[in-house]
Structures are given as structure tokens and as C-alpha cells.
Design a protein around this motif. Sequence first.
Motif, PDB file in Angstrom:
ATOM      1  N   GLU A   1       8.339  -7.602   6.520  1.00  0.00           N
ATOM      2  CA  GLU A   1       9.362  -7.756   5.486  1.00  0.00           C
ATOM      3  C   GLU A   1      10.640  -8.326   6.100  1.00  0.00           C
ATOM      4  O   GLU A   1      11.185  -7.754   7.044  1.00  0.00           O
TER       5      GLU A   1
ATOM      6  N   ASP B   1       8.873 -10.766  -2.688  1.00  0.00           N
ATOM      7  CA  ASP B   1       9.413  -9.566  -3.310  1.00  0.00           C
ATOM      8  C   ASP B   1      10.075 -10.028  -4.603  1.00  0.00           C
ATOM      9  O   ASP B   1      11.078 -10.741  -4.578  1.00  0.00           O
TER      10      ASP B   1
ATOM     11  N   ARG C   1       5.228  -8.476  -4.159  1.00  0.00           N
ATOM     12  CA  ARG C   1       5.637  -7.071  -4.110  1.00  0.00           C
ATOM     13  C   ARG C   1       6.597  -6.890  -5.277  1.00  0.00           C
ATOM     14  O   ARG C   1       7.615  -7.570  -5.377  1.00  0.00           O
TER      15      ARG C   1
ATOM     16  N   GLU D   1       6.095  -1.376  -5.824  1.00  0.00           N
ATOM     17  CA  GLU D   1       7.011  -0.297  -5.510  1.00  0.00           C
ATOM     18  C   GLU D   1       6.824   0.675  -6.671  1.00  0.00           C
ATOM     19  O   GLU D   1       7.317   0.434  -7.785  1.00  0.00           O
TER      20      GLU D   1
ATOM     21  N   GLU E   1       0.244  -0.102  -2.826  1.00  0.00           N
ATOM     22  CA  GLU E   1       1.501   0.544  -3.188  1.00  0.00           C
ATOM     23  C   GLU E   1       2.287   0.934  -1.942  1.00  0.00           C
ATOM     24  O   GLU E   1       1.708   1.329  -0.932  1.00  0.00           O
ATOM     25  N   TRP E   2       3.587   0.839  -2.038  1.00  0.00           N
ATOM     26  CA  TRP E   2       4.442   1.396  -0.989  1.00  0.00           C
ATOM     27  C   TRP E   2       4.237   2.912  -0.953  1.00  0.00           C
ATOM     28  O   TRP E   2       4.420   3.592  -1.973  1.00  0.00           O
TER      29      TRP E   2
ATOM     30  N   ASP F   1       5.652   6.078   0.117  1.00  0.00           N
ATOM     31  CA  ASP F   1       6.829   6.779   0.619  1.00  0.00           C
ATOM     32  C   ASP F   1       6.478   8.128   1.226  1.00  0.00           C
ATOM     33  O   ASP F   1       7.230   8.663   2.057  1.00  0.00           O
TER      34      ASP F   1
ATOM     35  N   ARG G   1       6.044   7.366   4.841  1.00  0.00           N
ATOM     36  CA  ARG G   1       7.361   7.159   5.456  1.00  0.00           C
ATOM     37  C   ARG G   1       8.048   8.480   5.767  1.00  0.00           C
ATOM     38  O   ARG G   1       8.504   8.723   6.895  1.00  0.00           O
TER      39      ARG G   1
ATOM     40  N   PHE H   1       4.673   2.393   5.648  1.00  0.00           N
ATOM     41  CA  PHE H   1       5.925   1.902   6.216  1.00  0.00           C
ATOM     42  C   PHE H   1       6.763   3.092   6.650  1.00  0.00           C
ATOM     43  O   PHE H   1       6.609   4.206   6.133  1.00  0.00           O
TER      44      PHE H   1
ATOM     45  N   ALA I   1      12.282   0.130   5.673  1.00  0.00           N
ATOM     46  CA  ALA I   1      12.257  -1.061   4.826  1.00  0.00           C
ATOM     47  C   ALA I   1      13.681  -1.594   4.774  1.00  0.00           C
ATOM     48  O   ALA I   1      14.578  -1.073   5.446  1.00  0.00           O
TER      49      ALA I   1
END
Length: 695
Positions: free
Chosen positions: A160, A268, A342, A381, A401-402, A404, A407, A444, A447
Amino acid sequence: MTDINTAPFDTSALGSTLVDGGCRFGLWAPRAERVELALVADDRSQVNHDMTVDEHGVWTIVVPDISAGQRYGFRVHGPWDPDRGMRFNPAKLLLDPYAKAVTAGVDYHGPIMDHTPESNYEPDPADDATSVPLAVVIEDSEPPKPIARRRDMSESVIYETHVKGYTRQHPLVPEHLRGTYAGLAYPAVIEHLTSIGVTAIELLPIQQFVSEPFVVGRGLSNYWGYNTLGFFAPHAAYCSVGSMGAQVREFKEMVTAFHEAGIEVILDVVYNHTGEGGHEGPTLSFRGIDHESYYRLNNDHRNDYDVTGCGNSVDTSHPEVLALVLDSLRYWVTEMGVDGFRYDLATTLIRDESHGVDQNHPFKQALLDDPVLNKVKHIAEPWDLGPYGYQVGAWGPHWSEWNDRFRDYVRDFWRGAVCGVEELATRLCGSPDLYGQPTSSVNFITAHDGFTMRDLVTYDMKHNQDNGEDNHDGANDNRSWNCGWEGETTDQAIIMLRHRQVRNFVATLLLATGVPMITAGDEMGRTQQGNNNAYCQDSPISWMDWEDAEAWSDVTDLVATLTTLRREHPALRPSIYRHHDPVGPATNARTRVDLAWFSGHGGEMVTDDWHDESRRTLGMYTSDADEAFLIWFHADDHPTEIILPSPRWGQSWQVVASTTLPGELPDEPVPAGLSITLPSRCVVVMGASLANDKG
């Protein structure tokens, strides 16, 4: 334009299209009473032409003797009736929603509001023609060279980055190209990306965007670009040679350069809201064309229903608005050559006419049915700010999908803020508690939004004073640890610990099952000086500091090593979940399995090990019919002695990568069943010599 049945008319009539002897212009404005095409000359003088309307509310006109480079806008007439979602004001020159090139930004000192300073609901009669961006007629041109092969998500390593910030200070990029599409495509840049194993570059928003008035009022700008105004136009300010259509050519040339290097291009995209903000903000396009059709409104029809936190929410429950989004996506694939998207605040795109979340929304079905869009990557997202907006794990098999949850947990694990390793195993094997397949999880740790990886180990608190909001903006829960000192230091022990922790983050990211996403510069120690919300920092705070890269070469080298391992060894990047199933030929003991977890005591984890809240060490065994690896994750601040598994799992073990320093681990293969010492805070990758190996 679109092949899918969303709009009740042929949308190819919209926008501007050069035809024999002139140009055809089209605008969907279903409740307008009159629409004028305004052709704008170099001196900003205008010639207006009345357009004709059909039964679908599509206004068209063919004007002779128009060529590429012609600037234009629309003046839309109709009632001023905010109680019915109608804010028609022909004094405002409006941008074409289908414009493929846009001239520039906005003069925020000009009369760009459709309402008076005294009231948001009284029309302002001042003409804004000299204060707003214009659409530009462009010639058709060849699309970029396609990539030889679009990789499966299981093979992907996503990077990214920001078009401008990545090369703004690059010493090898010619100064006149820095911060542009051409600069990003420069050979020295692509060489770095290929050297660290990047397979796809994900660009922060490059569709034409504008800054918010409140940001400009602080002497700053919207640097990230999450404030789209033109869904078809590449952002003009990122072009090295001009804004009259050259940005289209330069973007295509950039895509070709990436494709020739085997790197996919992912955009994005921000379709959830537009740069007009709420009704109190500037009227530049959509609101003046039809407030109620383009945007979600409250029951009073006056005020925007905001689930994005940005003032407005695009209403994809309208078939014509959904068609605009789909036409834009198809254009970026077919004409501009991109390989995936994205979606920022993707949940907004799947809200129905009552603003409820619908995972069977026509938007998702259209992407699945469309013969162009169903062949590219789609990454959500998976949340917005509205009711039930958090949709992590709900998007289905055709989406990534991101994640989280990955993370947050990985940050906590390495700073010692977790109990045990049970969730670590879940995140490392692709988050099967959330997804139906591991390629749905885009893993991730950092970001664009938040701390960089270096800042994650340098700051306990955000330092956003430069944003002009008294440090009130940005998240307060960063799950960071400054390693004992807030900010930069010359203490070598702290510096070494910070490097080690960043290496541990990188290793965890690249060795976990799923799709890794690296934030640009994390492999080179990029810092934002503790700013965790640098959206408005078009400055060295956000730009890549290439001069600082050498000091962090240990991390860069590790990224290259691990992406090479991931590329060359499918056992490290499974595309389906593994369930302790047999693989390979049977031995005198028992058959190996594809996934197992080891305690460090010689055997597999047992119930008591999983429930041990003090445990800080876990071994992940991953294998297929041809190879096997054992990866140790050890977060304790003290070394620990481990016993390697029995010969059933591997005859001997060779360290092939680690986050340790030279000399901390054995260089020679270690026979099965023997012990080694894991240094404090480390990740160690060991390759197995299998019983059926030859030689």
C-alpha cells in the motif's frame, strides 16, 4: 456503458464522447427542468447550449467542431426545495460525474456553496464558474499493456503506497518526475518493489479528489485523497506534464510499466461518499444535479444521512447511481488497465433504500455477474460508521477483507498484552473463525491510517499537533509500545530492540496464512514522527525518506528473504484451510500432517498448553507432500530452550530465516529431538529434511 442491468437506460450516452464531426455530451438529471452544457474557453468565457431530455431523465446534446482538450461543465435548473431533496442552482457550474479528466482543484475563497452564508437552505445567486474544476474532453487511447498473469490471492504480496509521497524525495527519480505517476513508474522504484517481492501495488486514492474547506482553512490539504470528486478521472496533480488530459496517458504508462515488471495495480477507491461533504459544504457536482438521487438523506429529505463520517453517503440503492459506480469500475479495468480494487468503507455500498446493510445487495451481485469485474480482485474495508456497519467476515468467498482482528492481536502479542497463544494460532492459520477461506483475510499490522511500523515501537502516544486539531484527532488506542522511551533516541539497546520488534512484526505478517499487506516504507523504517492521522500532511511527515533506508536494511533484507520463501514454497501460502490432515508418504511412525502446533517440549500442544495464559511461545508446523516448515514465535523477553519434534515431522531442521542477530542460532542442521535455545523476542523459520528426501 455497463452490461449489467442496473440503470434502466444505456449509460454509454453519459459523459463526453468524441463522435464524427464533434462531441456528444450526456448527463442524468432526472428531476431537472432544464440543463445547459457550458463550454469554457481559455479565458474562462462560456458558450451555453440547451440539452434535450429523454424519458429516463438523460439530457444529451451533440455539439459540432469540438475536439480533445475542450473544457466544460453543466448548469442544472430546477426547483430550490430542500424539503424534497432538491437544491437546483444554475449559478453553480457543475462537474460531469462521468468526466474522464478534470482540470484542477477548487478556489475555496470563491462562491462554491449553493447556499448563502446565513442559511444552508437559502440559495446563493453568485456564479462560481471561475472557482470550480472543469471536465475535459479526451481522445480515446490504447489501454495499458495487460499483465501476463493475474496472481491468485494466495500468491499475492500487496504494497500500500501513495503516488506522491513515495517518490517526492527519491534521490534516483528525476526531480521533475518526483511525486507523479511517471515518478512511481521510474525504473529505480520498480526495482525496489521487485527486490522485496511485491506482487501488487495498492495505490491510495488516485481518482480526482479535493480537499475539505476546514482542512484548507488550516493551511493544509487532503493528502491521502479520500474525498473523491471524479470517479473516472485520474488525479490531475499527480501528472508531471499537465491537467488537460495528459494525466490519462501518464497513468496508463505507469500501469504498463508495473505490468511489464509483473506487478498488479490495485486502486483504493472511495465510492462511499464524495468531496462535496454535507449540504453545508461546497456544491461541485452531484448535489446540484440531484441531491436526493445521489445521496442518502434523512426522512426530512433536507439533511444527509451520514454513515461515513464525511458529511454525505452515496446512495447505491438507486439503480442509476449504482450504474455510475459499476461503469467507473469497468472503465478503470478495461481502459486504464487496473487489476483490482480496495473499497473504502465498503459497507456503505451495500446499504439498501432504508439504509440497512444487505450482504445480498445488487452491488455485490453485479460484481459477480459482470464478465469484466468478476476477473479482478475485490478487497473490502469491511465497515463504515453506521448501524451494523462492522461487517468483518461477512463478505463471502469472492471477496477479500482487511482483517483488523489480525492487526490488533499481532500488535498486542509482541508488546506482551495478551494471555496465552490460542488466538495467535487462529490468526496465523488464516482466521478461520472469520472467513470461509484464507485468501479472504488481508493481513496487515499497519496501514496508511495509524502509526507506521517504526512508530509502533517508538511511541506510546500519538503526536498529531501538526494537524492543527490540538492532538484531538486520530485514534488513542494504538496498541503500541515505545520500548522504554517515547520518541527517537540514541540509546543503542533501545534502537536494537525496536529493530528486532519491527522484524518480528514483518515476519509474523509474511508467514501468516492469508494475504499480507505491507505499508510502504515499513520495510525501510519510515516514520511519521508519531503522527497517527497524517491525512492532511503533504509534507516530509508523510513522504518516504529514502535517505534513512540504509539504517533499516536489516528489515528490508528480511522482507526480501521472507517473500522469496513464500513465493518458492507453497506450504507457506496455502490457499485452503488446513486441518491436521495427513500429507506425504507414511513413515515407520505415522504420516505427517499439513498443520500442527508445537509447545517446545518436543510434542504437539495439548489442552493445558492452550490454556496456559503465561505461554509466550508457539511453534507452527506447516507442510505439504513435498516439504515442511516449523516456525517458532517467541514473544518473551527471556530466551527459552525448546526441544525439536521427533523424526516423524522431519529428520533434521535447518534455520532458513529468522529475526535474530547473526550467531544467536545454530548455522548447521539440528537433528530431530535435540534442543536449541530461542533468543528473546524472535521468529525462527526452520526447514525440515524429510524422511523421503533424496541425497
